[in-house]
Scaffold this motif. Structure first.
Motif, PDB file in Angstrom:
ATOM      1  N   SER A 147      -5.540  14.906   0.908  1.00  0.00           N
ATOM      2  CA  SER A 147      -6.849  14.861   0.900  1.00  0.00           C
ATOM      3  C   SER A 147      -7.123  13.832   2.452  1.00  0.00           C
ATOM      4  CB  SER A 147      -7.712  14.300  -0.037  1.00  0.00           C
ATOM      5  OG  SER A 147      -8.887  13.732   0.402  1.00  0.00           O
ATOM      6  N   LEU A 148      -7.936  14.465   3.149  1.00  0.00           N
ATOM      7  CA  LEU A 148      -8.347  13.580   4.259  1.00  0.00           C
ATOM      8  C   LEU A 148      -9.069  12.391   4.246  1.00  0.00           C
ATOM      9  CD1 LEU A 148      -8.272  14.123   7.477  1.00  0.00           C
ATOM     10  CD2 LEU A 148     -10.498  14.997   7.418  1.00  0.00           C
ATOM     11  N   HIS A 149      -9.397  11.943   3.017  1.00  0.00           N
ATOM     12  CA  HIS A 149      -9.876  10.680   2.380  1.00  0.00           C
ATOM     13  C   HIS A 149      -8.777   9.787   2.571  1.00  0.00           C
ATOM     14  CE1 HIS A 149     -14.041  11.970   0.986  1.00  0.00           C
ATOM     15  NE2 HIS A 149     -13.548  12.925   0.661  1.00  0.00           N
ATOM     16  N   PHE A 150      -7.619   9.980   2.608  1.00  0.00           N
ATOM     17  CA  PHE A 150      -6.377   9.176   2.400  1.00  0.00           C
ATOM     18  C   PHE A 150      -6.219   8.741   3.813  1.00  0.00           C
ATOM     19  CE2 PHE A 150      -5.081  11.160  -1.599  1.00  0.00           C
ATOM     20  CZ  PHE A 150      -5.142  10.037  -2.335  1.00  0.00           C
ATOM     21  N   ASP A 151      -6.486   9.536   4.894  1.00  0.00           N
ATOM     22  CA  ASP A 151      -6.366   9.180   6.199  1.00  0.00           C
ATOM     23  C   ASP A 151      -7.306   8.111   6.765  1.00  0.00           C
ATOM     24  OD1 ASP A 151      -5.636  11.973   5.936  1.00  0.00           O
ATOM     25  OD2 ASP A 151      -5.214  11.961   8.117  1.00  0.00           O
ATOM     26  N   GLY A 328       2.064  14.710   3.893  1.00  0.00           N
ATOM     27  CA  GLY A 328       1.785  13.393   3.654  1.00  0.00           C
ATOM     28  C   GLY A 328       1.039  12.612   4.673  1.00  0.00           C
ATOM     29  N   VAL A 329       0.543  11.355   4.579  1.00  0.00           N
ATOM     30  CA  VAL A 329       0.023  10.494   5.459  1.00  0.00           C
ATOM     31  C   VAL A 329       0.475   8.883   5.003  1.00  0.00           C
ATOM     32  CG1 VAL A 329      -2.211  10.306   4.156  1.00  0.00           C
ATOM     33  CG2 VAL A 329      -2.010   9.648   6.538  1.00  0.00           C
ATOM     34  N   GLY A 330       0.841   8.147   6.012  1.00  0.00           N
ATOM     35  CA  GLY A 330       0.900   6.671   5.714  1.00  0.00           C
ATOM     36  C   GLY A 330       0.973   5.837   6.963  1.00  0.00           C
ATOM     37  N   MET A 331       1.294   4.565   6.621  1.00  0.00           N
ATOM     38  CA  MET A 331       1.423   3.548   7.656  1.00  0.00           C
ATOM     39  C   MET A 331       2.190   2.533   7.181  1.00  0.00           C
ATOM     40  SD  MET A 331      -2.527   2.706   8.824  1.00  0.00           S
ATOM     41  CE  MET A 331      -2.041   1.641  10.411  1.00  0.00           C
ATOM     42  N   SER A 332       3.064   1.987   8.446  1.00  0.00           N
ATOM     43  CA  SER A 332       3.991   0.662   8.159  1.00  0.00           C
ATOM     44  C   SER A 332       3.527  -0.445   8.885  1.00  0.00           C
ATOM     45  CB  SER A 332       5.369   1.409   8.765  1.00  0.00           C
ATOM     46  OG  SER A 332       6.068   0.506   8.907  1.00  0.00           O
ATOM     47  N   ILE A 333       3.613  -1.619   8.071  1.00  0.00           N
ATOM     48  CA  ILE A 333       3.500  -2.835   8.776  1.00  0.00           C
ATOM     49  C   ILE A 333       4.706  -3.398   8.981  1.00  0.00           C
ATOM     50  CG2 ILE A 333       2.775  -5.213   8.279  1.00  0.00           C
ATOM     51  CD1 ILE A 333       0.711  -3.975   6.052  1.00  0.00           C
ATOM     52  N   GLY A 334       4.607  -3.806  10.459  1.00  0.00           N
ATOM     53  CA  GLY A 334       5.807  -4.441  10.822  1.00  0.00           C
ATOM     54  C   GLY A 334       5.800  -6.141  10.636  1.00  0.00           C
ATOM     55  N   LEU A 335       6.548  -6.061   9.536  1.00  0.00           N
ATOM     56  CA  LEU A 335       6.102  -7.417   8.873  1.00  0.00           C
ATOM     57  C   LEU A 335       6.867  -8.674   9.693  1.00  0.00           C
ATOM     58  CD1 LEU A 335       5.119  -9.583   6.520  1.00  0.00           C
ATOM     59  CD2 LEU A 335       7.583  -9.483   5.533  1.00  0.00           C
ATOM     60  N   THR A 336       8.384  -8.333   9.850  1.00  0.00           N
ATOM     61  CA  THR A 336       9.114  -9.398  11.036  1.00  0.00           C
ATOM     62  C   THR A 336       8.318  -9.561  12.143  1.00  0.00           C
ATOM     63  OG1 THR A 336      10.935  -8.643   9.697  1.00  0.00           O
ATOM     64  CG2 THR A 336      11.188  -9.586  11.768  1.00  0.00           C
ATOM     65  N   ARG A 337       7.810  -8.588  12.918  1.00  0.00           N
ATOM     66  CA  ARG A 337       7.378  -8.516  14.103  1.00  0.00           C
ATOM     67  C   ARG A 337       6.118  -9.325  14.111  1.00  0.00           C
ATOM     68  NH1 ARG A 337       6.456  -3.108  17.391  1.00  0.00           N
ATOM     69  NH2 ARG A 337       8.777  -3.419  17.773  1.00  0.00           N
ATOM     70  N   ILE A 338       5.116  -9.497  13.123  1.00  0.00           N
ATOM     71  CA  ILE A 338       4.124 -10.113  13.186  1.00  0.00           C
ATOM     72  C   ILE A 338       4.462 -11.509  12.563  1.00  0.00           C
ATOM     73  CG2 ILE A 338       1.994 -10.573  11.802  1.00  0.00           C
ATOM     74  CD1 ILE A 338       1.779  -7.645  10.981  1.00  0.00           C
ATOM     75  N   PHE A 339       5.280 -11.753  11.773  1.00  0.00           N
ATOM     76  CA  PHE A 339       5.815 -13.218  11.305  1.00  0.00           C
ATOM     77  C   PHE A 339       6.453 -13.744  12.233  1.00  0.00           C
ATOM     78  CE2 PHE A 339       8.035 -16.290   8.701  1.00  0.00           C
ATOM     79  CZ  PHE A 339       7.118 -16.446   7.887  1.00  0.00           C
ATOM     80  N   ALA A 340       7.130 -13.157  13.167  1.00  0.00           N
ATOM     81  CA  ALA A 340       7.809 -13.836  14.135  1.00  0.00           C
ATOM     82  C   ALA A 340       7.040 -14.457  15.474  1.00  0.00           C
ATOM     83  CB  ALA A 340       9.295 -13.011  14.578  1.00  0.00           C
ATOM     84  N   LYS A 341       6.025 -13.310  15.700  1.00  0.00           N
ATOM     85  CA  LYS A 341       5.382 -13.866  16.840  1.00  0.00           C
ATOM     86  C   LYS A 341       4.372 -15.083  16.351  1.00  0.00           C
ATOM     87  CE  LYS A 341       3.019 -13.484  20.616  1.00  0.00           C
ATOM     88  NZ  LYS A 341       3.674 -14.044  21.997  1.00  0.00           N
ATOM     89  N   LEU A 342       3.650 -15.004  15.105  1.00  0.00           N
ATOM     90  CA  LEU A 342       2.860 -16.170  14.753  1.00  0.00           C
ATOM     91  C   LEU A 342       3.510 -17.398  14.615  1.00  0.00           C
ATOM     92  CD1 LEU A 342       0.116 -14.242  12.381  1.00  0.00           C
ATOM     93  CD2 LEU A 342       0.158 -14.547  14.776  1.00  0.00           C
ATOM     94  N   LEU A 343       4.938 -17.079  14.069  1.00  0.00           N
ATOM     95  CA  LEU A 343       5.700 -18.328  13.774  1.00  0.00           C
ATOM     96  C   LEU A 343       5.866 -19.115  15.200  1.00  0.00           C
ATOM     97  CD1 LEU A 343       7.132 -19.905  11.720  1.00  0.00           C
ATOM     98  CD2 LEU A 343       9.164 -18.706  12.218  1.00  0.00           C
ATOM     99  N   LYS A 344       6.332 -18.420  16.224  1.00  0.00           N
ATOM    100  CA  LYS A 344       6.490 -18.778  17.688  1.00  0.00           C
ATOM    101  C   LYS A 344       5.451 -19.539  18.174  1.00  0.00           C
ATOM    102  CE  LYS A 344       7.913 -17.071  22.268  1.00  0.00           C
ATOM    103  NZ  LYS A 344       8.099 -16.194  23.245  1.00  0.00           N
ATOM    104  N   GLU A 345       4.189 -18.953  17.969  1.00  0.00           N
ATOM    105  CA  GLU A 345       3.108 -19.271  18.465  1.00  0.00           C
ATOM    106  C   GLU A 345       2.495 -20.774  17.700  1.00  0.00           C
ATOM    107  OE1 GLU A 345       1.654 -18.368  21.490  1.00  0.00           O
ATOM    108  OE2 GLU A 345       3.211 -16.786  21.516  1.00  0.00           O
TER     109      GLU A 345
END
Length: 451
Positions: A147-151, A328-345
């Motif tokens: 279903s396009l609703h999942f998009d 299928g349809v899906g998304m991925s969160i790059g947890l390490t990428r977000i976490f490392a950047k905010l930690l550095k800042e």
């Protein structure tokens, strides 16, 4: 005896493989708990696949996957006679497809799964790019049609997670591959896949680099390359992209279908604050298997930083392993990428050095069994407790608790009938307490010196 000194190997950090101190890892674990909670609140179930897949499975999705794979073999194995058969997975989408194909008869469709695991990619480490990282994926796979609703639902879920993680302002950029393919075919491009891969690098190589790639690598006329760039430069926070595409004068049935699908997604996401969702017709995603909606998320405060989440719709990925149509349809969160950047800042304050809420003191002359009994009683009430490991002076035990950021120290009753006492490390106050009824956060009002 030999006078030969033992050689000391002084370890150095291995670039591209992050590791955190306990007070930072504890914050990361809390992030993971929040992500799981949101995924499950929408009815998604958790799966975990092995860290390795057959190499043939990993390269089946196309793109430049074969350039990033870490193949596995034993250290003493003779590679001249034994080519590696398995490799570390470098994302979680292909393992999902293989998993669905193998367990098809046991799954309920639409199959809504989330997966939080590490992945590995053999690329040059730099800011935002790691060789080992944690991904948090969410996908829906169904028989014949998703279903396009999942998009629309999936980016809404991702936005809710990013809000709960308090990562700052974000932008979710959305496109549809049918728009790209329909438009490109409408202006006479036959090697659509190669054109998409070049345009997908717009944020990396710029307008001139893309135009040069289209003209020199694909042999396209300059005016055709300019049309591709005109499409890629369309960005709107609402359905206005439709009229802007139409104004380019290209017509095709596939283009119409892509515009209708993307407009539907935007209509369904109208509850998201204005400006968060952006129709960005430069978004293509480099992998061949995407066939419809595609997503990329950015941290608005760091516009040159790589995307923090991505994904899209795919029609034929599972079909590579099973004679069934399972889109299928899906998304991925790059947890390490977000976490490392905010930690550095400096945007992620570290937590305590341990999860302990109460440390039970073990004082000289006291029975260890009495302290252990108090610790057990508090644990039964759901409190995280550790007991000091040996009967040292009070000052030494208090320094230990302070260094680890433990909020309370418990002093067991020194004799039968005497009161227990608990010290609030933040206020310095200490008062009598009953282990059967006391809970963290209880006011410690009276001052008293123990030990």
């Amino acid at each position: 005896m030999s006078d030969t000194k033992q050689r000391i190997h002084r370890p150095q950090p291995v670039t591209g493989y992050p590791e955190w101190l306990p007070e930072v890892r504890l914050v990361e674990q809390r992030w993971l708990d929040r992500i799981r909670a949101v995924f499950e609140s929408y009815g998604f179930c958790s799966i975990e696949t092995p860290s390795v897949e057959e190499i043939e499975v990993l390269v089946a999705k196309g793109g430049d996957a074969d350039k990033e794979i870490y193949a596995l073999h034993r250290l003493q194995e003779d590679q001249r006679d034994n080519e590696p058969r398995v490799a570390l997975h470098y994302d979680l989408t292909v393992p999902l497809a293989r998993y669905v194909a193998m367990h098809y008869n046991d799954l309920v469709f639409p199959f809504k799964r989330y997966q939080i695991q590490r992945a590995w990619r053999g690329e040059r480490p730099q800011e935002g790019r790691f060789r080992e990282f944690c991904q948090c994926d969410i996908d829906v796979i169904d028989n014949e049609k998703v279903s396009l609703h999942f998009d629309a639902e999936i980016p809404a879920i991702i936005y809710e997670i990013l809000q709960r993680l308090e990562v700052g302002a974000v932008g979710l950029h959305i496109n549809n591959r049918k728009i790209l393919e329909g438009f490109y075919r409408g202006i006479g491009i036959t090697d659509v896949v190669s054109a998409i891969r070049i345009v997908d690098k717009l944020d990396k190589i710029g307008r001139d680099g893309v135009r040069r790639g289209l003209v020199e690598s694909l042999g396209l006329p300059g005016e055709v390359a300019d049309s591709c760039l005109a499409l890629a430069e369309i960005r709107t926070p609402d359905g206005g992209f439709v009229d802007r595409v139409r104004a380019l004068g290209v017509r095709s049935e596939l283009l119409d279908q892509g515009l209708d699908e993307l407009r539907f997604v935007f209509d369904e996401l109208s509850h998201i604050p204005h400006g968060v969702i952006m129709a960005d017709l430069s978004i293509a995603r480099g992998f061949d298997y995407y066939t419809g909606t595609v997503y990329e998320g950015k941290l608005r405060d760091f516009p040159t930083y790589p995307s923090i989440c991505s994904g899209g719709r795919y029609d034929n990925l599972v079909g590579a392993y099973l004679r069934k149509n399972l889109p299928g349809v899906g998304m991925s969160i790059g947890l390490t990428r977000i976490f490392a950047k905010l930690l550095k800042e400096g945007l992620i304050p570290p937590g305590p050095k341990c999860p302990t809420e109460v440390m039970v003191a073990f004082l000289p002359g006291h029975e260890r069994a009495a302290a252990a009994a108090v610790a057990a009683s508090l644990r039964q009430a759901g409190i995280r407790v550790e007991m000091y490991h040996e009967p040292k002076k009070v000052d030494a035990q208090m320094r230990y608790a302070a260094r680890k950021g433990i909020p309370y120290v418990w002093f067991p009753a020194p004799s039968p009938g005497a009161p227990h006492e608990v010290k609030d490390m933040s206020s310095g106050q200490q008062a009598a307490a009953d282990p059967a009824t006391w809970r963290p956060g209880t006011s410690v009002a009276s001052e008293r010196v123990s030990g």
